[in-house]
Design a protein around this motif. Structure first.
Motif, PDB file in Angstrom:
ATOM      1  N   ARG A 193       0.963  -1.250   0.018  1.00  0.00           N
ATOM      2  CA  ARG A 193      -0.185   0.019  -0.058  1.00  0.00           C
ATOM      3  C   ARG A 193       0.870   1.297   0.103  1.00  0.00           C
ATOM      4  NH1 ARG A 193      -5.014  -0.735   3.845  1.00  0.00           N
ATOM      5  NH2 ARG A 193      -5.821  -2.655   3.346  1.00  0.00           N
ATOM      6  N   ILE A 210     -14.130  20.625   7.381  1.00  0.00           N
ATOM      7  CA  ILE A 210     -14.558  19.152   7.468  1.00  0.00           C
ATOM      8  C   ILE A 210     -13.357  18.396   7.163  1.00  0.00           C
ATOM      9  CG2 ILE A 210     -16.016  17.340   6.041  1.00  0.00           C
ATOM     10  CD1 ILE A 210     -18.086  19.531   5.972  1.00  0.00           C
ATOM     11  N   SER A 247     -11.294  18.129  10.250  1.00  0.00           N
ATOM     12  CA  SER A 247     -11.981  17.392  11.455  1.00  0.00           C
ATOM     13  C   SER A 247     -11.778  15.723  11.105  1.00  0.00           C
ATOM     14  CB  SER A 247     -13.064  17.539  11.992  1.00  0.00           C
ATOM     15  OG  SER A 247     -14.143  17.445  10.680  1.00  0.00           O
ATOM     16  N   ARG A 272      -8.317  14.473  11.547  1.00  0.00           N
ATOM     17  CA  ARG A 272      -7.988  14.451  12.988  1.00  0.00           C
ATOM     18  C   ARG A 272      -8.655  13.111  13.609  1.00  0.00           C
ATOM     19  NH1 ARG A 272      -4.541  14.488  15.260  1.00  0.00           N
ATOM     20  NH2 ARG A 272      -5.331  14.736  17.288  1.00  0.00           N
ATOM     21  N   ALA A 273      -9.769  12.797  13.011  1.00  0.00           N
ATOM     22  CA  ALA A 273     -10.555  11.168  13.254  1.00  0.00           C
ATOM     23  C   ALA A 273      -9.739  10.195  12.804  1.00  0.00           C
ATOM     24  CB  ALA A 273     -11.675  11.538  12.395  1.00  0.00           C
ATOM     25  N   GLU A 274      -8.987  10.541  11.645  1.00  0.00           N
ATOM     26  CA  GLU A 274      -8.132   9.507  11.304  1.00  0.00           C
ATOM     27  C   GLU A 274      -6.588   9.543  11.881  1.00  0.00           C
ATOM     28  OE1 GLU A 274      -8.659   6.959   9.133  1.00  0.00           O
ATOM     29  OE2 GLU A 274     -10.692   7.766   8.972  1.00  0.00           O
ATOM     30  N   GLY A 275      -6.419  10.388  13.092  1.00  0.00           N
ATOM     31  CA  GLY A 275      -5.419  10.386  13.596  1.00  0.00           C
ATOM     32  C   GLY A 275      -4.168  11.323  12.804  1.00  0.00           C
ATOM     33  N   ASP A 279     -26.548  17.651  11.489  1.00  0.00           N
ATOM     34  CA  ASP A 279     -25.862  17.729  12.752  1.00  0.00           C
ATOM     35  C   ASP A 279     -24.449  18.344  12.080  1.00  0.00           C
ATOM     36  OD1 ASP A 279     -25.417  17.744  15.409  1.00  0.00           O
ATOM     37  OD2 ASP A 279     -24.520  16.015  15.521  1.00  0.00           O
ATOM     38  N   ILE A 280     -24.300  19.183  11.269  1.00  0.00           N
ATOM     39  CA  ILE A 280     -23.054  20.018  10.935  1.00  0.00           C
ATOM     40  C   ILE A 280     -22.958  20.926  12.008  1.00  0.00           C
ATOM     41  CG2 ILE A 280     -21.767  21.097   9.249  1.00  0.00           C
ATOM     42  CD1 ILE A 280     -23.223  19.530   7.106  1.00  0.00           C
ATOM     43  N   PRO A 281     -22.081  21.181  12.586  1.00  0.00           N
ATOM     44  CA  PRO A 281     -21.942  22.463  13.734  1.00  0.00           C
ATOM     45  C   PRO A 281     -21.803  23.887  12.964  1.00  0.00           C
ATOM     46  CG  PRO A 281     -19.826  21.021  13.739  1.00  0.00           C
ATOM     47  CD  PRO A 281     -20.766  20.417  12.675  1.00  0.00           C
ATOM     48  N   GLU A 318     -18.721  26.977  16.624  1.00  0.00           N
ATOM     49  CA  GLU A 318     -18.448  25.347  17.146  1.00  0.00           C
ATOM     50  C   GLU A 318     -17.835  24.368  16.629  1.00  0.00           C
ATOM     51  OE1 GLU A 318     -21.570  21.824  18.459  1.00  0.00           O
ATOM     52  OE2 GLU A 318     -22.594  23.630  17.441  1.00  0.00           O
ATOM     53  N   PHE A 319     -17.521  24.603  15.374  1.00  0.00           N
ATOM     54  CA  PHE A 319     -16.839  23.752  14.616  1.00  0.00           C
ATOM     55  C   PHE A 319     -15.430  23.965  14.952  1.00  0.00           C
ATOM     56  CE2 PHE A 319     -17.225  21.367  10.169  1.00  0.00           C
ATOM     57  CZ  PHE A 319     -16.650  20.410  10.610  1.00  0.00           C
ATOM     58  N   PHE A 324     -14.427  22.719  18.209  1.00  0.00           N
ATOM     59  CA  PHE A 324     -14.326  21.186  18.038  1.00  0.00           C
ATOM     60  C   PHE A 324     -13.044  20.890  17.465  1.00  0.00           C
ATOM     61  CE2 PHE A 324     -14.956  17.289  15.135  1.00  0.00           C
ATOM     62  CZ  PHE A 324     -15.014  16.228  16.381  1.00  0.00           C
ATOM     63  N   ASP A 378     -10.338  21.335  19.904  1.00  0.00           N
ATOM     64  CA  ASP A 378     -10.606  20.337  20.808  1.00  0.00           C
ATOM     65  C   ASP A 378      -9.663  18.755  20.536  1.00  0.00           C
ATOM     66  OD1 ASP A 378     -11.431  21.815  22.857  1.00  0.00           O
ATOM     67  OD2 ASP A 378     -13.586  20.963  22.682  1.00  0.00           O
ATOM     68  N   THR A 379      -9.697  18.644  19.045  1.00  0.00           N
ATOM     69  CA  THR A 379      -9.311  17.437  18.619  1.00  0.00           C
ATOM     70  C   THR A 379      -7.580  17.297  18.490  1.00  0.00           C
ATOM     71  OG1 THR A 379      -9.182  18.056  16.186  1.00  0.00           O
ATOM     72  CG2 THR A 379     -11.279  16.883  17.114  1.00  0.00           C
ATOM     73  N   VAL A 409     -16.297  10.761  15.983  1.00  0.00           N
ATOM     74  CA  VAL A 409     -15.596  11.501  17.041  1.00  0.00           C
ATOM     75  C   VAL A 409     -16.589  12.635  17.697  1.00  0.00           C
ATOM     76  CG1 VAL A 409     -13.807  12.862  17.770  1.00  0.00           C
ATOM     77  CG2 VAL A 409     -13.260  11.263  16.011  1.00  0.00           C
ATOM     78  N   ARG A 410     -17.428  13.173  16.587  1.00  0.00           N
ATOM     79  CA  ARG A 410     -18.630  14.292  17.114  1.00  0.00           C
ATOM     80  C   ARG A 410     -19.333  13.649  18.023  1.00  0.00           C
ATOM     81  NH1 ARG A 410     -20.896  19.107  16.719  1.00  0.00           N
ATOM     82  NH2 ARG A 410     -23.026  18.982  15.794  1.00  0.00           N
ATOM     83  N   VAL A 425     -14.282  15.970  23.945  1.00  0.00           N
ATOM     84  CA  VAL A 425     -13.481  15.567  23.021  1.00  0.00           C
ATOM     85  C   VAL A 425     -11.923  15.683  23.253  1.00  0.00           C
ATOM     86  CG1 VAL A 425     -12.988  16.461  20.691  1.00  0.00           C
ATOM     87  CG2 VAL A 425     -15.164  16.452  21.091  1.00  0.00           C
ATOM     88  N   LYS A 426     -11.468  16.594  24.004  1.00  0.00           N
ATOM     89  CA  LYS A 426     -10.284  16.843  24.434  1.00  0.00           C
ATOM     90  C   LYS A 426      -9.578  15.522  25.058  1.00  0.00           C
ATOM     91  CE  LYS A 426      -9.162  21.606  25.062  1.00  0.00           C
ATOM     92  NZ  LYS A 426      -9.220  22.836  26.102  1.00  0.00           N
ATOM     93  N   TYR A 486      -9.203  12.244  22.920  1.00  0.00           N
ATOM     94  CA  TYR A 486      -7.913  12.595  22.139  1.00  0.00           C
ATOM     95  C   TYR A 486      -6.966  11.948  23.218  1.00  0.00           C
ATOM     96  CZ  TYR A 486      -9.452  13.586  17.661  1.00  0.00           C
ATOM     97  OH  TYR A 486     -10.037  13.281  16.287  1.00  0.00           O
ATOM     98  N   PRO A 546      -5.142   8.922  21.328  1.00  0.00           N
ATOM     99  CA  PRO A 546      -4.502   9.804  20.390  1.00  0.00           C
ATOM    100  C   PRO A 546      -4.495   9.573  18.861  1.00  0.00           C
ATOM    101  CG  PRO A 546      -2.846   9.188  22.377  1.00  0.00           C
ATOM    102  CD  PRO A 546      -4.082   8.101  22.264  1.00  0.00           C
ATOM    103  N   LYS A 547      -4.671   8.420  18.453  1.00  0.00           N
ATOM    104  CA  LYS A 547      -4.529   8.362  17.067  1.00  0.00           C
ATOM    105  C   LYS A 547      -5.770   8.500  16.208  1.00  0.00           C
ATOM    106  CE  LYS A 547      -0.386   5.388  17.142  1.00  0.00           C
ATOM    107  NZ  LYS A 547      -0.103   3.868  17.469  1.00  0.00           N
ATOM    108  N   GLY A 548      -6.886   8.828  17.184  1.00  0.00           N
ATOM    109  CA  GLY A 548      -8.336   9.145  16.471  1.00  0.00           C
ATOM    110  C   GLY A 548      -9.214   8.220  17.505  1.00  0.00           C
ATOM    111  N   LYS A 566     -11.850   5.957  15.475  1.00  0.00           N
ATOM    112  CA  LYS A 566     -11.429   4.585  14.879  1.00  0.00           C
ATOM    113  C   LYS A 566     -10.575   3.422  15.816  1.00  0.00           C
ATOM    114  CE  LYS A 566      -7.411   4.532  11.914  1.00  0.00           C
ATOM    115  NZ  LYS A 566      -6.627   5.355  10.767  1.00  0.00           N
ATOM    116  N   LEU A 584     -18.165  13.666   9.678  1.00  0.00           N
ATOM    117  CA  LEU A 584     -18.115  14.368  10.823  1.00  0.00           C
ATOM    118  C   LEU A 584     -17.906  13.646  12.242  1.00  0.00           C
ATOM    119  CD1 LEU A 584     -20.440  17.270  10.340  1.00  0.00           C
ATOM    120  CD2 LEU A 584     -18.130  17.283  11.059  1.00  0.00           C
TER     121      LEU A 584
END
Lengths: 174, 105
Positions: free
Chosen positions: A20, A44, A47, A50-53, A114-116, A120-121, A124, A127-128, B66-67, B77-78, B81, B85-87, B90, B105
């Motif tokens: 990969r 978007i 965020s 960050r969700a994927e790290g 539910d999109i902030p 707020e976004f 958020f 905070d991530t 996450v949201r 949220v803080k 993480y 830490p890696k999400g 996930k 989101l």
């Protein structure tokens, strides 16, 4: 090395099978526009990264600064003129109140999903653990200091500092 | 579908290492799955999130993003993480033995 080898991002493993591509570990996102459709995609993407790290830095420049301006971030509007995606004749889009109506309609749809809101976004995303920065030159142009910007903005930085910060990652300009 | 062994039991996982069948997961597997994600010890807060992931999945058929986690799990949220830490969504999904949550989101 064959020609095919030079045109691929994947590196064969020891057995010769393609592995990969390297995952993205860092992105720096520039938000340069101050309309609703100019601001949200970058937020978007931030965020989502960050969700994927993935490590994220967000850099607000030019009219994009409105998204992190204390008084303006709640009032980001949809552009109804010069925006073919709106499917609205330019003369109609230019009518007084049209942008407010379009913004209201879009906000209703976004709330349903539910999109902030923008403030707020930003909170958020901060905070991530993403870094949030304002552009020095744009702040100078508009006469903004850090006090004019929301608390989540960590610093006002130059383009050179942005590149230093972005080192080793991808840059996304919106 | 690839299989792997966790805590001495063979389970089905997808290419990304997420459980295909959450019913194959047991709590005894969580510490080993967490260690693979760099989480040396699971605290009560980790468990709060892991159990929340599983109950949301059981109820809705998909894990929370996450949201959603930040709004409804009771863990801000803080802190999410700091725990993962890696999400949070996930990694917690992986440790909790549910498929990866989908959503922008």
């Amino acid at each position: 090395m064959t020609d095919a080898d030079t045109h691929t991002d994947t590196h064969p493993d020891a057995a010769g099978a393609p592995s990969r591509p390297e995952p993205i570990t860092k992105v720096s996102i520039v938000i340069s526009k101050g309309s609703l459709d100019g601001v949200y995609p970058g937020l978007i993407m931030a965020s989502g990264a960050r969700a994927e790290g993935i490590e994220v830095n967000l850099f607000f420049t030019f009219f994009g600064l409105d998204a992190v301006h204390r008084k303006r971030s709640e009032h980001i509007k949809a552009a109804t003129v010069g925006n073919p995606g709106m499917h609205m004749a330019t003369v109609v889009g230019a009518l007084p109140g049209m942008s407010a109506i379009a913004t209201h309609m879009m906000e209703k749809k976004m709330t349903a999903l539910d999109i902030p809101s923008v403030p707020e976004f930003i909170e958020f995303i901060s905070d991530t653990g993403a870094g949030i920065y304002g552009c020095q030159l744009a702040c100078d142009m508009f006469g903004f200091t850090q006090d004019d910007l929301v608390d989540q903005v960590q610093d006002i930085i130059t383009v050179g500092e942005f590149y230093e910060m972005a080192a080793g990652g991808e840059i996304i300009f919106t | 579908m690839p299989t792997r062994t966790v805590a001495g039991t063979t389970v089905e996982v997808n290419d990304e290492g997420f459980f295909v069948d959450p019913a194959q997961w047991t709590e005894a597997m969580a510490p080993e799955l967490a260690a693979e994600e760099g989480i040396a010890a699971l605290t009560d807060d980790h468990w709060t999130v892991i159990r929340f992931m599983r109950s949301e999945y059981a109820e809705k058929g998909t894990g929370p993003t996450v949201r959603v986690l930040g709004k409804t799990s009771g863990v801000p949220v803080k802190e999410l993480y700091q725990l993962f830490p890696k999400g949070p969504a996930k990694i917690a999904a992986r440790v909790a033995g549910i498929p990866k949550p989908r959503g922008c989101l």
